[in-house]
Scaffold this active site. Structure first.
Site, short mmCIF file in Angstrom:
data_model
loop_
_atom_site.label_atom_id
_atom_site.label_comp_id
_atom_site.label_asym_id
_atom_site.label_seq_id
_atom_site.Cartn_x
_atom_site.Cartn_y
_atom_site.Cartn_z
N HIS A 1 -20.90 -2.97 10.42
CA HIS A 1 -20.91 -3.99 9.36
C HIS A 1 -20.52 -3.39 8.00
O HIS A 1 -20.91 -3.90 6.96
CB HIS A 1 -22.27 -4.68 9.25
CG HIS A 1 -22.83 -5.13 10.56
ND1 HIS A 1 -22.63 -6.40 11.06
CD2 HIS A 1 -23.53 -4.44 11.50
CE1 HIS A 1 -23.24 -6.49 12.26
NE2 HIS A 1 -23.78 -5.31 12.55
N SER B 1 0.74 3.37 -11.36
CA SER B 1 0.84 2.03 -11.91
C SER B 1 1.64 2.11 -13.20
O SER B 1 1.52 3.08 -13.95
CB SER B 1 -0.56 1.49 -12.21
OG SER B 1 -0.50 0.46 -13.16
N LYS C 1 -4.08 5.37 -12.52
CA LYS C 1 -4.03 4.95 -11.12
C LYS C 1 -3.20 5.86 -10.22
O LYS C 1 -2.16 6.36 -10.61
CB LYS C 1 -3.43 3.54 -11.04
CG LYS C 1 -4.28 2.48 -11.69
CD LYS C 1 -5.36 2.00 -10.76
CE LYS C 1 -4.73 1.25 -9.64
NZ LYS C 1 -5.35 0.02 -9.31
N GLU D 1 -1.34 0.95 2.51
CA GLU D 1 -1.36 -0.48 2.15
C GLU D 1 -0.15 -1.19 2.75
O GLU D 1 -0.24 -2.31 3.27
CB GLU D 1 -1.31 -0.64 0.63
CG GLU D 1 -2.56 -0.25 -0.09
CD GLU D 1 -2.35 -0.36 -1.59
OE1 GLU D 1 -2.61 -1.44 -2.15
OE2 GLU D 1 -1.90 0.62 -2.21
#
Ligand code: ARG
Length: 468
Positions: free
Chosen positions: A160, A281, A287, A294
């Site tokens: 979970h 970024s 970043k 991704e």
């Protein structure tokens, strides 16, 4: 006949194809990708025709050398592709006749574009399967060796997505390796059904020429000629099956991606991906984004889409060939490209994953991940499991209240909840003790991970030694 119509089938037509319809029905813009496989199939076909006396040896030689010249033109990017010639087959055949004269027109004896295209796709897919096979082996190798290096590294295991029990990082990586191994086996299995030869089925019913389909099958490396001509020209289940393999693989890779993305976040901070697999970024200077995982996660969607396209394309088609099947190519090509890209990126990236072992250890220490070990300890001391569960639950509640993990409590503190707890409890409350205790095949103990990595190495070696 006064109108100019398609030279391959124009005989029965009294007006040329509508200009839009010509573009609408043409496939050459995408099926030219099959050109070299088409040529390979044609060379085998011409060789077989000469073997059975349908072509003379001189005709065969002229056809083959013409086709070889065409292959060179295509490789060099000099081939004059024409939409008016509809597809890859007619483009190549017309060019052959331009180059060698009327003998070129004999190549199509005893075959049809229907068995030709079915053969081309299978030849193409077989080659792609073999290069995907190598990339799968490379990815598995990377996972196995990283797992072996991380056999002792402790991290939290989750259910979970909540801390559950400590596991070793090597064990987690070998779970990924198991998934990819099953995909690898599925691909091998799919290849067996891809490698069947449609050629000789002709349009749908077979051909009146005395073809020897075993000759062409051998020349092309097929396991055997297809047994039924109607089935051979019509079904694309082999492409669907490959896309199903690809969907399962990308599904697994999306799960790996998801974890890699989570682990690189400041909140987890379990791993570092080298800069070359990340981007920055344009607005937020701090970043470093895990673009590769991704994007792989995102590309899963298009592969699932292609599976659905191909299933739907095939659905309810009557025997035998239907033009619908021209729509099989783009989804299949894109599936192949997507799988190859995703695998290449992962096979390059996985060996370079850096584990932040201190952070993993610290995260495993928080979250009461040895609570089950404490319950098992109480059971060994004669407490019933349900009672042990309750006792540990109270200990955890106490820990939450006082900001302490189980291993940080004093013996007296723990004994408030059960008199069965002795000083030896601290041996099992450590993370090292917890993972080492799961010491059986399939368990997370470091020794088991090392043994599992060794078994995985051997099974990978067996698979890659096998002749594909
Ligand atoms: N371009 C066609 C395809 O991709 C080749 C076979 C065409 N056969 C035909 N009879 N129109 O399926």
């Amino acid at each position: 006949m006064t109108h100019s119509t398609n030279q391959s089938w124009g005989g029965r037509f009294s007006e040329p194809t509508d200009a839009f319809v010509e573009r609408f029905t043409a496939s050459v813009n995408f099926d030219q990708r099959l050109a070299l496989h088409d040529i390979r199939g044609s060379i085998a076909h011409a060789t077989m025709l000469a073997r059975v006396g349908v072509l003379s040896d001189a005709e065969r030689d002229s056809i083959i050398s013409g086709l070889e010249d065409i292959a060179k033109e295509i490789d060099a990017g000099d081939f004059p592709w024409s939409i008016a010639l509809e597809d890859v087959h007619m483009n190549i055949e017309a060019r052959l006749t331009d180059m060698i004269g009327v003998t070129g027109k004999k190549l199509h004896t005893g075959r049809s574009r229907n068995d030709q295209i079915a053969t081309d796709i299978r030849l193409f897919l077989r080659d792609e399967i073999d290069s995907i096979d190598l990339e799968l082996a490379r990815l598995r190798h990377g996972l196995i060796e990283l797992a072996a290096r991380q056999a002792d590294t402790i991290m939290p295991g989750f259910t979970h997505l909540q801390s559950a029990q400590p596991v070793t990082f090597g064990h987690h990586l070998l779970a990924w390796q198991e998934m990819i191994t099953r995909d690898h086996e599925r691909l091998r299995d799919c290849r067996r059904r891809v490698n069947i030869m449609p050629l000789g089925a002709a349009a749908l019913a077979g051909t009146t020429y005395p073809v020897d389909r075993h000759v062409s099958a051998d020349l092309l490396g097929f396991d055997r000629p297809a047994d039924n001509s109607l089935d051979a020209v019509s079904d694309r289940d082999f492409a669907i099956e490959f896309t199903a393999f690809a969907s399962m693989l990308l599904m697994h890779m999306s799960r790996m991606s998801e974890e890699l993305v989570l682990w690189t976040s400041a909140q987890f901070d379990f791993i570092d991906l080298p800069d070359r697999f990340c981007t920055g970024s344009s607005i937020m200077p701090q970043k470093k984004n895990p673009d590769v995982p991704e994007l792989v996660r995102g590309k899963t969607g298009r592969v699932y889409g292609h599976l659905m396209s191909l299933l739907t394309l095939m659905k309810s088609q009557p025997l035998a060939y239907n033009k619908d099947n021209q729509e099989d190519k783009e989804p299949l090509f894109d599936t192949v490209d997507t799988v190859k890209g995703a695998l290449r990126a992962f096979a390059d990236m996985i060996p370079a994953v850096e584990a932040k072992t201190d952070n993993m250890y610290e995260a495993a220490r928080r979250g009461f991940s040895t609570a089950t070990d404490l319950a098992d300890y109480l059971v060994r001391k004669g407490v019933a499991f349900r009672d042990a569960h309750e006792i540990v639950g109270q200990s955890v509640a106490h820990g939450i209240q006082h900001g302490k993990d189980l291993a940080e409590m004093s013996l007296a503190e723990l004994q408030q909840f059960s008199s069965s707890i002795d000083a030896d409890v601290f041996e099992i409350l450590t993370l090292e003790g917890s993972v080492a205790a799961r010491n059986h095949i399939g368990g997370t103990a470091p020794d088991q991970v090392r043994a599992a990595a060794q078994r995985a190495r051997e099974s990978l070696a067996t698979m890659t030694r096998q002749e594909v």
